[in-house]
Design a protein around this motif. Sequence first.
Motif, PDB file in Angstrom:
ATOM      1  N   ALA A   1      -1.993  -4.031  -1.349  1.00  0.00           N
ATOM      2  CA  ALA A   1      -1.654  -4.497   0.065  1.00  0.00           C
ATOM      3  C   ALA A   1      -1.428  -3.222   1.096  1.00  0.00           C
ATOM      4  O   ALA A   1      -2.151  -3.548   2.135  1.00  0.00           O
ATOM      5  N   CYS A   2      -1.185  -2.274   0.669  1.00  0.00           N
ATOM      6  CA  CYS A   2      -0.976  -1.149   1.622  1.00  0.00           C
ATOM      7  C   CYS A   2      -2.424  -0.500   1.826  1.00  0.00           C
ATOM      8  O   CYS A   2      -2.753  -0.386   2.934  1.00  0.00           O
ATOM      9  N   ALA A   3      -3.241  -0.397   0.760  1.00  0.00           N
ATOM     10  CA  ALA A   3      -4.736  -0.129   1.045  1.00  0.00           C
ATOM     11  C   ALA A   3      -5.531  -1.019   1.685  1.00  0.00           C
ATOM     12  O   ALA A   3      -6.060  -0.559   2.880  1.00  0.00           O
TER      13      ALA A   3
ATOM     14  N   SER B   1       7.550 -10.107   2.342  1.00  0.00           N
ATOM     15  CA  SER B   1       7.239 -11.040   3.431  1.00  0.00           C
ATOM     16  C   SER B   1       6.150 -12.181   2.513  1.00  0.00           C
ATOM     17  O   SER B   1       5.301 -11.793   1.794  1.00  0.00           O
ATOM     18  N   THR B   2       6.327 -13.363   3.005  1.00  0.00           N
ATOM     19  CA  THR B   2       5.271 -14.534   2.483  1.00  0.00           C
ATOM     20  C   THR B   2       4.097 -14.266   2.775  1.00  0.00           C
ATOM     21  O   THR B   2       3.004 -14.618   2.258  1.00  0.00           O
ATOM     22  N   ASP B   3       3.968 -13.564   3.958  1.00  0.00           N
ATOM     23  CA  ASP B   3       2.738 -13.319   4.718  1.00  0.00           C
ATOM     24  C   ASP B   3       1.533 -12.356   3.961  1.00  0.00           C
ATOM     25  O   ASP B   3       0.491 -12.423   3.739  1.00  0.00           O
ATOM     26  N   VAL B   4       2.296 -11.435   3.073  1.00  0.00           N
ATOM     27  CA  VAL B   4       1.781 -10.569   2.242  1.00  0.00           C
ATOM     28  C   VAL B   4       1.139 -11.111   1.112  1.00  0.00           C
ATOM     29  O   VAL B   4      -0.016 -11.052   0.556  1.00  0.00           O
ATOM     30  N   GLU B   5       2.036 -12.056   0.542  1.00  0.00           N
ATOM     31  CA  GLU B   5       1.727 -12.968  -0.796  1.00  0.00           C
ATOM     32  C   GLU B   5       0.315 -13.807  -0.254  1.00  0.00           C
ATOM     33  O   GLU B   5      -0.339 -14.371  -1.183  1.00  0.00           O
TER      34      GLU B   5
ATOM     35  N   VAL C   1      -3.245  -9.082   6.313  1.00  0.00           N
ATOM     36  CA  VAL C   1      -2.256  -9.950   7.205  1.00  0.00           C
ATOM     37  C   VAL C   1      -2.499  -9.745   8.683  1.00  0.00           C
ATOM     38  O   VAL C   1      -2.304 -10.708   9.267  1.00  0.00           O
ATOM     39  N   GLY C   2      -2.887  -8.842   9.214  1.00  0.00           N
ATOM     40  CA  GLY C   2      -3.202  -8.380  10.544  1.00  0.00           C
ATOM     41  C   GLY C   2      -4.152  -9.337  11.179  1.00  0.00           C
ATOM     42  O   GLY C   2      -4.251  -9.656  12.317  1.00  0.00           O
TER      43      GLY C   2
ATOM     44  N   ALA D   1       2.527  -7.526   9.400  1.00  0.00           N
ATOM     45  CA  ALA D   1       1.375  -7.143  10.313  1.00  0.00           C
ATOM     46  C   ALA D   1       1.918  -5.873  11.176  1.00  0.00           C
ATOM     47  O   ALA D   1       1.118  -4.939  11.208  1.00  0.00           O
ATOM     48  N   LYS D   2       2.768  -6.017  12.013  1.00  0.00           N
ATOM     49  CA  LYS D   2       3.263  -4.988  12.861  1.00  0.00           C
ATOM     50  C   LYS D   2       3.811  -3.544  12.005  1.00  0.00           C
ATOM     51  O   LYS D   2       3.474  -2.481  12.465  1.00  0.00           O
TER      52      LYS D   2
END
Length: 247
Positions: A17-19, A210-214, A223-224, A233-234
């Motif tokens: 997710a970071c990458a 965050s559920t957004d990452v999932e 995410v963004g 995202a921020k």
Amino acid sequence: MKIIASYSNKGGVGKTACAVNLAYSLAQSGHRVLLCDLDPQGASGFYFRVRPSRGLTGKRFFTRAERISDAIRGSDFDNLDILPANMNFRDFDVFLSRMKRSQSRLGKALRGVREEYDCVVLDCPPNISTLSEAVFRAADAIVVPVIPTTLSERTFAQLLEFFKDHGLEKRKIRAFFSMAQGTKKLHGETMRRMRKDHAKRFLDVTIPASTDVEKMGVHRAPVGSFAPSHDAAKAYMTLSREVVKSL
């Protein structure tokens, strides 16, 4: 060209997710970015709807730069290309162990694309291996997501010890807290303690749970791109700015 590795010696901490989100944020900021997936599971390519790179073996990756260029695919986003992984990448350690000057091979292989990109983001397998050490040597920054728990604290200490024992540059490490939950007392205590003990190693940003990452797996996108106004995202955009600033 700067090489930025998203790395952790512990799985399940948000490394891919970071990458993915770091590469996306850098591209959105105007940098020409190549996201290079070194993990044979190929999760980064999956998030960008890119199929595995057929036929790209260790021999071709580390000895023939034109093969890397041939395997690069465009994404749906400006300034961002993907070098997807395939299951042959599981043999990278075996191949590197047989090569002379194996520690410098990754950096040499990536020089073939240095004219096309400002940044190469590496999504690395979650282990300490011959490939990992080649990553440590080649990277200008090693971005390490750390969940604020006891086991993650232990594996981060092991990583620092490995760098010390092998004469690697700890200044390259840019750690940040990942999947943090402000309502958990343990998370807050761990973050305060680790920031105090490793002040030079940690960035200011914290990526919240965050559920957004999932949902990245559902949307198959960073995410963004589907929740740009949300906290995660921020936070990833802030992470990209802090990494660039540190370089």
